[in-house]
Structure formats: structure tokens, C-alpha cells
Enzyme design. Structure first.
Site, PDB file in Angstrom:
ATOM      1  N   GLU A  59      29.282 -10.145 -17.603  1.00 47.41           N
ATOM      2  CA  GLU A  59      28.853  -8.987 -18.811  1.00 47.41           C
ATOM      3  C   GLU A  59      29.038  -8.413 -18.153  1.00 47.41           C
ATOM      4  O   GLU A  59      29.152  -6.845 -18.080  1.00 47.41           O
ATOM      5  CB  GLU A  59      28.821  -9.846 -19.735  1.00 47.41           C
ATOM      6  CG  GLU A  59      30.111 -10.880 -21.572  1.00 47.41           C
ATOM      7  CD  GLU A  59      30.289 -11.934 -20.272  1.00 47.41           C
ATOM      8  OE1 GLU A  59      29.086 -12.593 -19.893  1.00 47.41           O
ATOM      9  OE2 GLU A  59      30.475 -12.593 -20.848  1.00 47.41           O
ATOM     10  N   HIS A 128      28.849 -16.679 -32.610  1.00 43.58           N
ATOM     11  CA  HIS A 128      30.084 -16.131 -32.076  1.00 43.58           C
ATOM     12  C   HIS A 128      30.281 -15.299 -33.555  1.00 43.58           C
ATOM     13  O   HIS A 128      32.070 -14.911 -33.587  1.00 43.58           O
ATOM     14  CB  HIS A 128      30.778 -16.658 -32.017  1.00 43.58           C
ATOM     15  CG  HIS A 128      31.453 -17.803 -30.594  1.00 43.58           C
ATOM     16  ND1 HIS A 128      29.586 -18.558 -30.104  1.00 43.58           N
ATOM     17  CD2 HIS A 128      31.393 -17.900 -29.634  1.00 43.58           C
ATOM     18  CE1 HIS A 128      29.941 -19.042 -28.970  1.00 43.58           C
ATOM     19  NE2 HIS A 128      31.400 -18.117 -28.875  1.00 43.58           N
TER      20      HIS A 128
END
Ligand SMILES: Cc1ncc(C[n+]2csc(CCOP(=O)(O)OP(=O)(O)O)c2C)c(N)n1
Ligand SMILES: [Mg+2]
Lengths: 321, 326
Positions: A59, A128
Site C-alpha cells: 500500500e 474492513h
């Protein structure tokens, strides 16, 4: 006009932009496979693996490479998969991308889009499901966009791609499959212009992202005619439309999926109070999540969720107060 | 000079840039210590041979990313030294209009994409720059400078893998001065070190004595040629020593004085000067090059001290177009 899902609207808009501008390209995990919500489906066939780039699970480098690529004249779409994973790339977003133009005295610009689908979706639990828009509206340099309809998904993505500012685009995960009417070759939608979703004098209701259809339904169900605004972009946001409405209604309800404490709703309320004065307000309420992580089990997750019924109750409270 | 080879002329140019970097940083440190220049500077004195050895193999169109210790990289890439000195003094006309300071020097006109206040942050940026260069079919490469401390950050691992995976035109340059701030980096680094880590990701590594500018030049020349030829990323591990403390005010009490004194004896500038003298360049010419460098940088410092401050209103510009500060 064609009826299509949020994901399809976004996919079509991206394809149109990539056809229009050869400098637009996308990088992120699993993009060649279409992205995890199908929002990149089929694009690799048309644009090839140089412009639809599947990356390692890196990321920091997905974000940081987006910046380097923007500084060398291209317009990257940086895909974070979901907003929660942006936390692995916060330095690159907050201290690099958001600062580069300012810090270097305007020599370079991070003209890129960071897509980060956010919010609750199919019992994904605490890591999430987060809604972190208030973290990013707090950061000078960033534009923050949160569409709530398929048409806006298309129009705002186009504006984000054409913008010279770095734009954070937070798609609501729960709405990827929601359907709506989308114009063929949809026009870009300017930032900072709210969608006036319903009209009424009883209260002003402000929302965005996944709560848009929830609020629209709640407002219909309670049968009280309110002014409903879908902000669509959170920085800049359409303060003028909201303030004008509150001057008339004297009542403000802000609804968002994120934790209420220090959420963007606090900013909306504060600005409205500064503009209309405490005397100009008869009722104010924020409806958001408790300051708790999002749980897994359906009944637990549902306990956290903003529902049309909860919106209807809140409207009754605010309108009746 | 009649009869002087191109190679000698090139080496003289290298010496000039090394002397300019040293003079710039000596003035910068003095200005910081006296309070003329606000904030901190991280001098690279003693490491000039790495910046110049690498950048003398780059073209203007090539890009570099740099670090908190970046003055040398900027000057070696051709950045405007006067604008840099103004920037260090926070004055109007500085490289970044006074908004960046020493740690954020950039000069996009010469492909210097910025120093960086975050250790390791230039690595992902360099990877993306190289990807864009490929996408737009530009004839250029990227050199990415970082310190030995950066190899313990995640973006280092990500970036090595990434560059190797996409075979990007990047020269990674690890300036291994042995220290990460106040800590000897070997005390906090396990395993075989920077080159071994790079090679584990498929980036071929070359070790070089960073105190020998000509050795750096030769190694960089070879690696840059490979990268331009499409071989993918290369890694240059340059051993060197930071003469000064971590910042201009750090007295570096954490290391033996003899160690720093020994490094000063290995001065990369004197070493190159000795080679030039052996090639027949008169000592007086070398002395004059060094004196000119000092005069140039003293001139910049003098100009910076009397330069106007930026308009305070500039604090609110160049933030963003949409939703700019009211
Ligand atoms: C991510 C991050 N952590 C810590 C720091 C504070 N810091 C600045 S420079 C430095 C040491 C860096 O060492 P190295 O990479 O070897 O570069 P050098 O200073 O030796 O040139 C540290 C710890 C920082 N700037 N960024
Ligand atoms: Mg070091």
C-alpha cells in the site's frame, strides 16, 4: 439514461476518461482481475497492463508510486482496495501527496485520484468496515468526495480524474450493487455542490455516501417533508445550500455511518451554528455510529447500522422539537 | 587548457561541484548556528563524492528523489544554489518560496523531485516516477537516494520488489554513512545489510567506496548504462562517513572523535584533487576552484540575509484549488 449499478457506472466513467486521456492509468491490487467490486472489470482488455496495473500488496508504494507518477505528468488512479488499507499508506497520502504542492512552493502537483471504498459491507467486521472520511477532511491539500448514487459515482469520478488537486474518492461499499439512472457519457459533477434530494420545511437533513438511500427512505417513511441534502463532496462541501436551508427550517439533522464523535457531522453542525447563530436553531442532532468498532455477527452489526427507521425517528425528534 | 582530455575536464567539473556542495553546507551550517537561518540543516559534508559521482552520469531529463540530507543531491543535479540558500533562510525567491526549507528543497526544472523529511519516502515516489516515464515513453531514468537507516523501513522492501517486478529504470543509491541519526545503524540492523536485502528482491547490487568519487562515477556509469539499456533497476551501495553530526548542531558525542577525524583524513575532495594533480592539473587551479566555490556560496548567504521575507499571504496559497483556504 440507462439503469445500471453503482459499480457499472463507475466502471464506464473510468473507461470513458481513459479513452479521453492517455495519461490516465490505474494501479492497485487485483485490478487486472477487475477489482474486488468489479469496478475495473474488462478495462485491461481495452487498455492493457501498462494502464491497468495489478500491484503487489504494497500500500505504501501503491500510494507513493501514484505520487511519483503524477509528478512526472501522468494522472494515476490509486486504488486502495478498501479505505481501511489506506492506513498502511497514511504517510504517503497525508505527508507526501497532500503536501507536495505546498511544500515545494507550487513546483509540482499531485494530480491523482485515490479510490478507497469504505463502510460496512457483508459482515466484514472491525478492520474492513471503517468510515474514515473525517480523518481526511482534516488534511489540507486533499479534496474528499463521497458519492451516494450511481450517477454521482460516474460524474464525481470524472471530476476527480480531471481535477489538478489530489482527490480522495470514497465509494460506499454497500452501494456497489445499488441501481440508478445514469446519463450516457455522464458529465463531470463539480465538487462542493450538494444534491437536493428532497424538499420540505420541517427540517434540514444532511447526509452522504452509504447513508444517502437510507436517509431518503427514512424521510419518505416518516412522512415529514424535509429538505434533504446529499453533500456528495465533503471537502469542499456545499455550506451555502445547507445554511440557506437551515435559515428557513431552523432544524438540522446530520446522518452519517461514521462514528459520531469527531465525525464530519460535527463540522457541518459547527459551521451552520457559526453561520446562523445559536438563536437561529431550534433543534440540532447528529445521527452516526456509537464510538465502537464495527462487529461481525449480523445482529451485532445491525445494532450499529443506520436504518431508515432510525432516520425516521430522528427526523420526528428534530422536526417536533 | 590545451591538451587536456575530456576525462580530465569532466573530473574537474566533478571537483567543482563537490567543492560547491561543501561550501554550500559550510555556509548553511554557519547560518543555522548563528540563527540567521531558522530550523535545522542536515549536512552531507564528507559524502559529496556520492552525490556528484552519481549525478555526473545523469541527464537533465533524468529525475532524482532525495532525503533530509539532500543539498548535495540537489546541487549535483544542477539545482539553483542561490535559490536553495534563500530557501534555507526562509526568504522570498527560495526554491520553494520559503515553504519548504532545507528538508524540502526541490528543483523540478532540473528533475530534482524533492528532498524528503520522511526516511525512505522517496523510494515509492521514485518507483512511480519511473513508471510514468515508461508510460509516456520518455527517455529518462530515476536515481533514488536514501540513507542506510531507510533499509529498515517497509517502503524499502516494497520498493525493491516493485522496481524489480516491473523492471523499472531506477538507480537506487544507498548512502551508507554508518549512522541513522544518533544510532550506529549496524546496532539496529540484522542480516547482511542493504545490498543483500536488495538482491533478495532481485535488484542487483554493486558496492562502492563512497569516499572515492571516481569509483562512484565509474560504478554509476556502468549501472546507468545498464538501466538505460533496459536491464531494470540497479542498486549502488556507497559506504561513506558523515563528518558532522546528524544536524548542524549535533556534536555527535555518541561516536569516538578519532573515528570522525580518520574520516576527515579520507576526504573525498582531497582524494579527487590528488588524482587531478597527478594528471597534471596545477594545484593553483584546484585551489582557485575551491576558492570560487566558497566565494559563490558566501555570496548566496550574504544575499539571503538581506533578501525580503515572503509575503505572509503566501502561507495560504498553493494548498489546493477546490476548497482552498478562505
Ligand atoms: C519515518 C521517519 N522516522 C524517523 C525520522 C527521524 N529521522 C530523520 S533522519 C533519521 C536518520 C536517518 O538515517 P539514514 O537513513 O541513514 O540517513 P542519514 O541521516 O544517515 O543521511 C531519522 C531517524 C524520519 N524523518 N522519518
Ligand atoms: Mg545513515
Amino acid at each position: 439514461m440507462t439503469r445500471m449499478t453503482f459499480a457499472e457506472a463507475a466502471r464506464r466513467a473510468l473507461a470513458e476518461e481513459m479513452r479521453r486521456d492517455p495519461l490516465v492509468w490505474a494501479l492497485g491490487e487485483d485490478l487486472v482481475q477487475g477489482g474486488i467490486f468489479g469496478q475495473y472489470k474488462g478495462l485491461v482488455e481495452e487498455f492493457g497492463t501498462e494502464r491497468i496495473v495489478s500491484t503487489p500488496i504494497s500500500e505504501s508504494t501503491i500510494m507513493g508510486a501514484g505520487l511519483g507518477a503524477a509528478l512526472c505528468g501522468t494522472r494515476p488512479i490509486v486504488e486502495m482496495r478498501i479505505a481501511d488499507f489506506t492506513l498502511c499508506a497514511m504517510d504517503e497520502l497525508v505527508s507526501q501527496i497532500a503536501k507536495v504542492r505546498y511544500m515545494f512552493g507550487g513546483q509540482g502537483r499531485a494530480s491523482l485520484v485515490v479510490r478507497m471504498p469504505q463502510g460496512m459491507w457483508r459482515n466484514s467486521a472491525a478492520q474492513h468496515s471503517q468510515c474514515l472520511e473525517a480523518w481526511l477532511t482534516h488534511i489540507p491539500g486533499l479534496v474528499v468526495v463521497a458519492p451516494g448514487t450511481p450517477a454521482d459515482a460516474a460524474g464525481l469520478l470524472k471530476s476527480a480524474i480531471r481535477s489538478d488537486d489530489p482527490v480522495v474518492l470514497m465509494e460506499p461499499k454497500n452501494l456497489w450493487t445499488a441501481e440508478g439512472e445514469v446519463a450516457d457519457d455522464a458529465a463531470p459533477i463539480p465538487f462542493g455542490v450538494a444534491r437536493h434530494a428532497a424538499s420540505g420545511d420541517a427540517a434540514t437533513v444532511v447526509t452522504w455516501s452509504a447513508c444517502v438511500p437510507v436517509v431518503e427512505q427514512g424521510a419518505r417513511e416518516c412522512g415529514i417533508a424535509c429538505d434533504v441534502f446529499d453533500l456528495r463532496s465533503l471537502w469542499p462541501w456545499d455550506e451555502a445550500a445547507v445554511v440557506t436551508s437551515v435559515r428557513r427550517t431552523g432544524r438540522l439533522l446530520v446522518v452519517h455511518e461514521a462514528v459520531t464523535v469527531s465525525g464530519f457531522g460535527a463540522e457541518v453542525v459547527a459551521r451552520v451554528v457559526e453561520a446562523v447563530g445559536t438563536g437561529g436553531l431550534r433543534a440540532v442532532e447528529r445521527l452516526g455510529a456509537a464510538r465502537a468498532p464495527v462487529p461481525f455477527s449480523p445482529p451485532l452489526e445491525n445494532a450499529m447500522r443506520i436504518t431508515p427507521a432510525r432516520v425516521a425517528e430522528a427526523i420526528r425528534r428534530v422536526a417536533g422539537a | 587548457m590545451p591538451g587536456r582530455s575530456n576525462e580530465t575536464a569532466r573530473r574537474i567539473a566533478m571537483l567543482r561541484d563537490m567543492a560547491r556542495i561543501r561550501a554550500f553546507e559550510q555556509e548553511a551550517v554557519a547560518a543555522m548556528r548563528s540563527g540567521e537561518a531558522p530550523g535545522v540543516v542536515h549536512p552531507s559534508i564528507g559524502q559529496e563524492g556520492v552525490a556528484v559521482g552519481v549525478c555526473s552520469n545523469l541527464k537533465r531529463a533524468d529525475r532524482i528523489t532525495s532525503t533530509h540530507r539532500g543539498h548535495g543531491h540537489a546541487i549535483a543535479k544542477g539545482a539553483d544554489a542561490r535559490a536553495m540558500m534563500l530557501e534555507l533562510h526562509g526568504r522570498a525567491g527560495g526554491s520553494c518560496g520559503g515553504k519548504g526549507g532545507s528538508m524540502h528543497i526541490a528543483d523540478f526544472a532540473v528533475g530534482m523531485l524533492g528532498a524528503n523529511g520522511v526516511v525512505g519516502a522517496g523510494i515509492p515516489i521514485a518507483c512511480g516516477a519511473a513508471q510514468a516515464i515508461r508510460l509516456t515513453k520518455e527517455d529518462a531514468i530515476v536515481a533514488c537516494f536514501f540513507g542506510d537507516g531507510a533499509v529498515n523501513r517497509g517502503p524499502f522492501l516494497e520498493g525493491m520488489n516493485w522496481a524489480a517486478l516491473y523492471r523499472l529504470p531506477v538507480l537506487f543509491v544507498c548512502e551508507d554513512n554508518g549512522f541513522a541519526a544518533f544510532t550506529r545503524n549496524s546496532a539496529v540492523t540484522a542480516g547482511g545489510g542493504p545490498a543483500v536485502r536488495a538482491e533478495a528482491c532481485g535488484v542487483p547490487a554493486t558496492a562502492v567506496n563512497g569516499e572515492d568519487a571516481l569509483a562512484v562515477d565509474a560504478a554509476a556509469s556502468e549501472l546507468v548504462a545498464r538501466i538505460r539499456g533496459g536491464a531494470g533497476p540497479q542498486f549502488l551501495h556507497a559506504k561513506c562517513y558523515r563528518w558532522e553530526g546528524h544536524t548542524g548542531t549535533d556534536v555527535a558525542a555518541y561516536r569516538p572523535a578519532e573515528e570522525a577525524a580518520a574520516a576527515r583524513e579520507r576526504d573525498c575532495i582531497r582524494r579527487l584533487a590528488a588524482v587531478l594533480e597527478a594528471e597534471g592539473v596545477p594545484g593553483a587551479e584546484i585551489a582557485s576552484i575551491e576558492a570560487q566555490a566558497v566565494a559563490e556560496m558566501q555570496g548566496h548567504r550574504g544575499a539571503a540575509m538581506v533578501a525580503p521575507w515572503p509575503d505572509p499571504g503566501a502561507a495560504f496559497s498553493d494548498v489546493q484549488d477546490a476548497g482552498a483556504p478562505a
